[in-house]
Design a protein around this motif. Structure first.
Motif, PDB file in Angstrom:
ATOM      1  N   VAL A 282       6.604   5.473  -0.258  1.00 33.11           N
ATOM      2  CA  VAL A 282       7.975   4.956  -0.195  1.00 33.11           C
ATOM      3  C   VAL A 282       8.307   4.230  -1.494  1.00 33.11           C
ATOM      4  O   VAL A 282       7.414   3.841  -2.254  1.00 33.11           O
ATOM      5  CB  VAL A 282       8.205   3.987   0.998  1.00 33.11           C
ATOM      6  N   ARG A 283       9.601   4.062  -1.730  1.00 36.27           N
ATOM      7  CA  ARG A 283      10.103   3.233  -2.832  1.00 36.27           C
ATOM      8  C   ARG A 283      11.074   2.249  -2.204  1.00 36.27           C
ATOM      9  O   ARG A 283      11.992   2.636  -1.482  1.00 36.27           O
ATOM     10  CB  ARG A 283      10.826   4.089  -3.867  1.00 36.27           C
ATOM     11  N   ILE A 284      10.864   0.973  -2.447  1.00 34.63           N
ATOM     12  CA  ILE A 284      11.724  -0.060  -1.888  1.00 34.63           C
ATOM     13  C   ILE A 284      13.054  -0.043  -2.626  1.00 34.63           C
ATOM     14  O   ILE A 284      13.095  -0.082  -3.856  1.00 34.63           O
ATOM     15  CB  ILE A 284      11.083  -1.458  -2.006  1.00 34.63           C
ATOM     16  N   ILE A 285      14.138  -0.004  -1.867  1.00 36.67           N
ATOM     17  CA  ILE A 285      15.474  -0.018  -2.442  1.00 36.67           C
ATOM     18  C   ILE A 285      16.129  -1.379  -2.252  1.00 36.67           C
ATOM     19  O   ILE A 285      16.798  -1.885  -3.137  1.00 36.67           O
ATOM     20  CB  ILE A 285      16.331   1.109  -1.836  1.00 36.67           C
TER      21      ILE A 285
ATOM     22  N   ALA B 243       5.358 -10.505  -4.167  1.00 36.92           N
ATOM     23  CA  ALA B 243       5.426 -10.590  -5.626  1.00 36.92           C
ATOM     24  C   ALA B 243       5.050  -9.297  -6.339  1.00 36.92           C
ATOM     25  O   ALA B 243       5.690  -8.929  -7.315  1.00 36.92           O
ATOM     26  CB  ALA B 243       4.554 -11.738  -6.127  1.00 36.92           C
ATOM     27  N   ASP B 244       4.051  -8.596  -5.881  1.00 39.74           N
ATOM     28  CA  ASP B 244       3.624  -7.407  -6.607  1.00 39.74           C
ATOM     29  C   ASP B 244       4.017  -6.104  -5.914  1.00 39.74           C
ATOM     30  O   ASP B 244       3.415  -5.064  -6.136  1.00 39.74           O
ATOM     31  CB  ASP B 244       2.118  -7.455  -6.872  1.00 39.74           C
ATOM     32  N   ILE B 245       5.059  -6.151  -5.082  1.00 38.12           N
ATOM     33  CA  ILE B 245       5.582  -4.930  -4.475  1.00 38.12           C
ATOM     34  C   ILE B 245       6.703  -4.432  -5.380  1.00 38.12           C
ATOM     35  O   ILE B 245       7.709  -5.106  -5.566  1.00 38.12           O
ATOM     36  CB  ILE B 245       6.097  -5.171  -3.039  1.00 38.12           C
ATOM     37  N   ASP B 246       6.492  -3.269  -5.942  1.00 39.73           N
ATOM     38  CA  ASP B 246       7.433  -2.709  -6.902  1.00 39.73           C
ATOM     39  C   ASP B 246       8.618  -2.072  -6.178  1.00 39.73           C
ATOM     40  O   ASP B 246       8.473  -1.524  -5.093  1.00 39.73           O
ATOM     41  CB  ASP B 246       6.707  -1.631  -7.718  1.00 39.73           C
ATOM     42  N   GLY B 247       9.787  -2.145  -6.787  1.00 38.56           N
ATOM     43  CA  GLY B 247      10.957  -1.508  -6.222  1.00 38.56           C
ATOM     44  C   GLY B 247      12.207  -1.934  -6.955  1.00 38.56           C
ATOM     45  O   GLY B 247      12.167  -2.729  -7.879  1.00 38.56           O
ATOM     46  N   GLU B 248      13.315  -1.348  -6.548  1.00 34.53           N
ATOM     47  CA  GLU B 248      14.617  -1.681  -7.113  1.00 34.53           C
ATOM     48  C   GLU B 248      15.358  -2.511  -6.082  1.00 34.53           C
ATOM     49  O   GLU B 248      16.264  -2.032  -5.415  1.00 34.53           O
ATOM     50  CB  GLU B 248      15.378  -0.405  -7.435  1.00 34.53           C
TER      51      GLU B 248
ATOM     52  N   ARG C  18       0.840  -1.212   0.000  1.00 36.08           N
ATOM     53  CA  ARG C  18       0.000   0.000   0.000  1.00 36.08           C
ATOM     54  C   ARG C  18       0.871   1.257   0.000  1.00 36.08           C
ATOM     55  O   ARG C  18       0.621   2.205  -0.750  1.00 36.08           O
ATOM     56  CB  ARG C  18      -0.939  -0.001   1.210  1.00 36.08           C
ATOM     57  N   LEU C  19       1.933   1.261   0.815  1.00 34.29           N
ATOM     58  CA  LEU C  19       2.829   2.424   0.872  1.00 34.29           C
ATOM     59  C   LEU C  19       3.529   2.657  -0.459  1.00 34.29           C
ATOM     60  O   LEU C  19       3.707   3.799  -0.891  1.00 34.29           O
ATOM     61  CB  LEU C  19       3.865   2.236   1.979  1.00 34.29           C
ATOM     62  N   VAL C  20       3.931   1.578  -1.126  1.00 34.18           N
ATOM     63  CA  VAL C  20       4.579   1.695  -2.432  1.00 34.18           C
ATOM     64  C   VAL C  20       3.582   2.192  -3.473  1.00 34.18           C
ATOM     65  O   VAL C  20       3.865   3.119  -4.237  1.00 34.18           O
ATOM     66  CB  VAL C  20       5.205   0.343  -2.851  1.00 34.18           C
TER      67      VAL C  20
END
Length: 143
Positions: free
Chosen positions: A35-38, A68-73, A28-30
């Motif tokens: 936030v962006r996951i690093i 699986a569907d959490i976007d990030g680098e 939800r945060l992404v």
């Protein structure tokens, strides 16, 4: 590229009881752009004290499916030394999720501070119980 403040957290799970319950909130945060996951990695400490680092892409499909569907680098920020320091603090038969994220919501103010020549000289988190006690005391009025 404007980058907001980056933070990391280590979330321990005694008894290796990771249920994946944090994944929906992280997602939800992404999705909201907060936030962006690093980086996201997992550290497991067996009962005998041996340590295993597991990157998200190396998790068992059942374990990784909640992310699986959490976007990030995802990947590459945490070194072997970082993992060793974290593992040293874990009790045997426990695991930890080690997560770094960019506070994308704060990128515009961080950029404004830099343009103004400002320097961040302190940044601390105030524990939620401390804030809750202060707010309760304020609501109760003077004693």
């Amino acid at each position: 590229m404007t980058i907001g403040p980056v933070e990391y957290v280590v979330i321990a799970f005694p008894g290796n009881r990771f249920s994946g319950e944090i994944a929906p909130e992280l997602r939800r945060l992404v999705q909201n752009g907060t936030v962006r996951i690093i980086d996201l990695t997992f550290v497991k400490k067996a009962a005998d004290g041996s340590v295993t680092q597991i990157e998200l892409q190396s998790l068992d499909p059942d374990e990784s499916s909640v992310f699986a569907d959490i976007d990030g680098e995802i990947g590459g920020l945490f070194s072997a030394e970082d993992v060793a320091l974290i593992a040293r603090e874990l009790v045997p038969d426990s695991s930890a999720a080690v997560l770094a994220w960019e506070n994308t919501w704060a990128a515009p103010i961080a950029q404004a501070v830099r343009r103004a020549g400002g320097l961040l000289v302190a940044h601390e988190r105030i524990p939620a119980p401390v804030v809750e006690r202060a707010m309760e005391a304020a609501a109760a009025g003077p004693t």
